[in-house]
Design an enzyme around this catalytic site. Structure first.
Site, PDB file in Angstrom:
ATOM      1  N   LYS A  46       0.845  -1.207   0.000  1.00 32.92           N
ATOM      2  CA  LYS A  46       0.000   0.000   0.000  1.00 32.92           C
ATOM      3  C   LYS A  46       0.878   1.255   0.000  1.00 32.92           C
ATOM      4  CE  LYS A  46      -1.599   1.572   4.126  1.00 32.92           C
ATOM      5  NZ  LYS A  46      -1.307   2.985   4.377  1.00 32.92           N
ATOM      6  N   ASN A  47       1.926   1.245   0.846  1.00 33.36           N
ATOM      7  CA  ASN A  47       2.731   2.458   0.982  1.00 33.36           C
ATOM      8  C   ASN A  47       3.648   2.723  -0.211  1.00 33.36           C
ATOM      9  OD1 ASN A  47       1.465   2.913   3.358  1.00 33.36           O
ATOM     10  ND2 ASN A  47       3.221   2.452   4.681  1.00 33.36           N
ATOM     11  N   CYS A  49      -4.012  12.776  13.003  1.00 32.98           N
ATOM     12  CA  CYS A  49      -4.793  11.544  12.946  1.00 32.98           C
ATOM     13  C   CYS A  49      -4.612  10.809  14.254  1.00 32.98           C
ATOM     14  CB  CYS A  49      -4.408  10.707  11.737  1.00 32.98           C
ATOM     15  SG  CYS A  49      -2.785  10.021  11.880  1.00 32.98           S
ATOM     16  N   ARG A  95       1.226  14.579  13.180  1.00 34.08           N
ATOM     17  CA  ARG A  95       1.762  14.413  11.821  1.00 34.08           C
ATOM     18  C   ARG A  95       1.802  15.721  11.024  1.00 34.08           C
ATOM     19  NH1 ARG A  95      -0.767   8.772   9.705  1.00 34.08           N
ATOM     20  NH2 ARG A  95       1.139   8.525   8.548  1.00 34.08           N
ATOM     21  N   ASP A 101       5.044   0.568  11.988  1.00 34.61           N
ATOM     22  CA  ASP A 101       3.836  -0.090  11.474  1.00 34.61           C
ATOM     23  C   ASP A 101       3.728  -1.554  11.904  1.00 34.61           C
ATOM     24  OD1 ASP A 101       3.006   2.217  10.314  1.00 34.61           O
ATOM     25  OD2 ASP A 101       3.453   1.650   8.248  1.00 34.61           O
ATOM     26  N   ARG A 152      -8.490  -0.344   5.144  1.00 39.28           N
ATOM     27  CA  ARG A 152      -7.650   0.659   4.469  1.00 39.28           C
ATOM     28  C   ARG A 152      -6.335   0.038   3.997  1.00 39.28           C
ATOM     29  NH1 ARG A 152      -5.853   4.611   8.285  1.00 39.28           N
ATOM     30  NH2 ARG A 152      -4.483   4.924   6.528  1.00 39.28           N
TER      31      ARG A 152
HETATM   32  C1  UD1 Z   1       4.582   6.812   6.315  1.00 43.37           C
HETATM   33  C2  UD1 Z   1       3.694   5.593   6.133  1.00 43.37           C
HETATM   34  C3  UD1 Z   1       3.180   5.112   7.482  1.00 43.37           C
HETATM   35  C4  UD1 Z   1       4.344   4.874   8.447  1.00 43.37           C
HETATM   36  C5  UD1 Z   1       5.258   6.092   8.509  1.00 43.37           C
HETATM   37  C6  UD1 Z   1       6.513   5.849   9.327  1.00 43.37           C
HETATM   38  C7  UD1 Z   1       2.747   5.942   3.938  1.00 43.37           C
HETATM   39  C8  UD1 Z   1       1.549   6.239   3.110  1.00 43.37           C
HETATM   40  N1  UD1 Z   1       2.590   5.954   5.275  1.00 43.37           N
HETATM   41  O1  UD1 Z   1       3.760   7.843   6.869  1.00 43.37           O
HETATM   42  O2  UD1 Z   1       2.460   3.886   7.283  1.00 43.37           O
HETATM   43  O3  UD1 Z   1       3.820   4.638   9.743  1.00 43.37           O
HETATM   44  O4  UD1 Z   1       5.671   6.482   7.179  1.00 43.37           O
HETATM   45  O5  UD1 Z   1       7.222   4.770   8.828  1.00 43.37           O
HETATM   46  O6  UD1 Z   1       3.818   5.651   3.406  1.00 43.37           O
HETATM   47  N2  UD1 Z   1       7.022  14.564  10.560  1.00 43.37           N
HETATM   48  C9  UD1 Z   1       7.273  15.880  10.840  1.00 43.37           C
HETATM   49  N3  UD1 Z   1       7.158  16.791   9.822  1.00 43.37           N
HETATM   50  C10 UD1 Z   1       6.821  16.429   8.555  1.00 43.37           C
HETATM   51  C11 UD1 Z   1       6.581  15.064   8.285  1.00 43.37           C
HETATM   52  C12 UD1 Z   1       6.688  14.153   9.317  1.00 43.37           C
HETATM   53  O7  UD1 Z   1       7.571  16.233  11.976  1.00 43.37           O
HETATM   54  O8  UD1 Z   1       6.752  17.305   7.683  1.00 43.37           O
HETATM   55  C13 UD1 Z   1       7.107  13.556  11.650  1.00 43.37           C
HETATM   56  C14 UD1 Z   1       5.770  12.869  11.916  1.00 43.37           C
HETATM   57  O9  UD1 Z   1       4.939  13.632  12.751  1.00 43.37           O
HETATM   58  C15 UD1 Z   1       6.205  11.574  12.546  1.00 43.37           C
HETATM   59  C16 UD1 Z   1       7.528  11.280  11.842  1.00 43.37           C
HETATM   60  O10 UD1 Z   1       7.950  12.507  11.242  1.00 43.37           O
HETATM   61  O11 UD1 Z   1       6.422  11.752  13.909  1.00 43.37           O
HETATM   62  C17 UD1 Z   1       7.451  10.210  10.781  1.00 43.37           C
HETATM   63  O12 UD1 Z   1       6.463  10.557   9.836  1.00 43.37           O
HETATM   64  P1  UD1 Z   1       6.598  10.199   8.285  1.00 43.37           P
HETATM   65  O13 UD1 Z   1       7.800   9.383   8.077  1.00 43.37           O
HETATM   66  O14 UD1 Z   1       6.449  11.457   7.512  1.00 43.37           O
HETATM   67  O15 UD1 Z   1       5.305   9.300   8.079  1.00 43.37           O
HETATM   68  P2  UD1 Z   1       4.305   9.356   6.854  1.00 43.37           P
HETATM   69  O16 UD1 Z   1       5.031   9.599   5.589  1.00 43.37           O
HETATM   70  O17 UD1 Z   1       3.147  10.220   7.190  1.00 43.37           O
END
Ligand code: UD1
Length: 419
Positions: free
Chosen positions: A22-23, A118, A123, A306, A398
């Protein structure tokens, strides 16, 4: 709303086939915007999140055909317009924000509603926006929207304060058509990023280093439509590996890449689970005395956040004391209170969970509070005495393709009931 009912105390046997990740598929569908041409995703997982992102693209005038018969998705983005995507759809799933990079890159302007927090944490998107700004986009955030404009994107050096998966993907997609060279440092190295890069490179992009912490991108003028088969879902595979361990069963899981499974294999080995790799399959034998372990979630190649909930479900049944530290998301222990309803002994202190294994979990009525939490409850239910009813299973749909059918074929008494 549908519920899943699981009768506990089962033994699993047989084989299960893992779906595509999915990711991987979500960013790849977003990236198809970049070529303004026709792309085909083969062996796509038919999941709620995948349908949502397809609908987001449709709301921008893309022509999307989802073919459930052969699990392909054909996306023609030649007529995409730079309007604002439907905010209800964007609000349904944070990954919708992954269209921002491709849209700025292709049209030089874009407006989208802000993805909210969420269940598992706030996030933020600051790192995505920092990257777009470094490439020359003007960004404004107001009234629940983020707006970007630029006459052209120009390559730059970007250091991410945290290796965010989404930010790495969004910036990579924005940079492929930018003028000159971009370097993303402290980039996330998840296998899904490598898969996205291989999709983009087959379209004509020039990306090197995806899958490491330094990604170098040389901008190109144009990308072409291609066909792509995404990688296997390492989280789905890990969930089935734990299913074997928690039920003390032996099963064969088809559709894994050993390299991607290393963090999970390492922890399960430490726990005492026996595993044998057979090419792109793994035979998991959980029929032995398991030991408690300590786990800290980390960016790849560390232990994946995850898989944290599923691992907690297993450790609830393992005699002794285990410690889980969640370092990625600030609120990702909601499954603990649901597991406690089933008799688990878990104490939460901030980002740590101390788990005291119990003799037996017992069936209860529980709630899937998020996607992986829901999977963890199914695992716990299989090991429990009596029957467990899991509600709010839309979270599970999902991210897991036909989860109850896959488990039923392995011998679990599992049923979906609609009310
Ligand atoms: C992706 C995955 C999700 C997985 C996560 C971590 C997808 C669709 N989803 O989510 O299943 O749990 O990676 O492996 O691929 N953060 C910031 N600022 C930002 C972006 C992120 O502070 O601009 C922080 C987030 O709050 C979180 C951490 O970074 O604490 C990791 O988030 P991130 O790696 O961005 O996760 P996603 O890409 O949302």
């Amino acid at each position: 709303m549908d519920k899943i009912v699981v009768k506990g105390g089962c033994k699993l046997s047989g084989e299960v086939n893992i779906s595509s990740a999915k990711n991987s598929v979500l960013p790849i569908i977003a990236a198809s915007i970049l070529c303004g041409d026709k792309c085909c995703i083969r062996n796509a997982p038919m999941l709620e999140d995948v349908i949502v992102i397809c609908n987001v693209l449709k709301s921008l005038n893309a022509d999307v055909t989802i073919n459930k018969e052969d699990s392909s998705i054909i996306i023609d983005t030649s007529k995409v317009i730079t309007g604002e995507p439907n905010s209800d759809l964007v609000g349904k799933m944070r990954a919708s924000f992954l269209i921002m990079g491709p849209m700025i890159s292709r049209f030089g302007k874009f407006r989208i509603s802000l993805p909210g927090g969420c269940n598992i944490g706030t996030r933020p998107i600051d790192l995505h926006l920092k990257g777009f700004k470094a490439l020359g986009a003007k960004i404004s955030v107001s009234q629940g929207h983020v707006e970007a404009s630029t006459s052209k994107l120009v390559g730059n050096k970007i250091y991410l304060d945290f290796p965010s998966v989404g930010a790495t993907e969004n910036i990579m997609m924005a940079a492929v058509l930018a003028e000159g060279d971009t370097t993303i440092e402290n980039a996330a190295a998840e296998p899904e990023i490598e898969d996205l890069a291989s999709f983009l490179n087959s379209m004509g992009a020039m990306i090197k280093g995806a899958g490491t912490d330094t990604i170098k991108i040389t901008g190109v003028k144009k990308l072409d439509g291609v066909s792509h088969t995404p990688i296997y879902d390492r989280i789905e595979a890990g969930t089935f590996m734990i299913a074997a361990a928690v039920t003390k069963s032996k099963i064969k899981i088809n559709g894994i890449l050993e390299e991607h499974m290393k963090p999970v294999i390492a922890k399960l080995t430490e726990c005492g689970v026996s595993m044998e790799i057979q090419g792109k399959s793994i035979v998991v034998d959980g029929d032995r005395e398991l030991k408690p372990v300590d786990i800290k979630t980390m960016p790849y190649p560390g232990f994946p956040t995850d898989m944290q909930a599923q691992m907690m479900a297993l450790l609830c049944t393992v005699r002794g004391t285990s410690l889980i530290t969640e370092t990625i998301f600030e609120n990702r222990f909601m499954h603990a209170s649901e597991l406690k309803r089933m008799g688990a002994n878990i104490k939460i202190d901030g980002r740590s969970a101390v788990i005291e294994g119990v003799e037996r979990l017992s069936g209860a009525e529980v709630k899937a509070t998020d996607l992986r939490a829901g999977a963890a409850l199914i695992l716990a239910a299989m090991a429990a005495e009596g029957s467990t009813t899991i509600c709010d299973i839309y979270h599970i749909d999902r991210g897991y393709v036909e989860i109850e059918n896959k488990f039923r074929r392995l011998g679990v008494e599992i049923n979906r009931i609609s009310e």
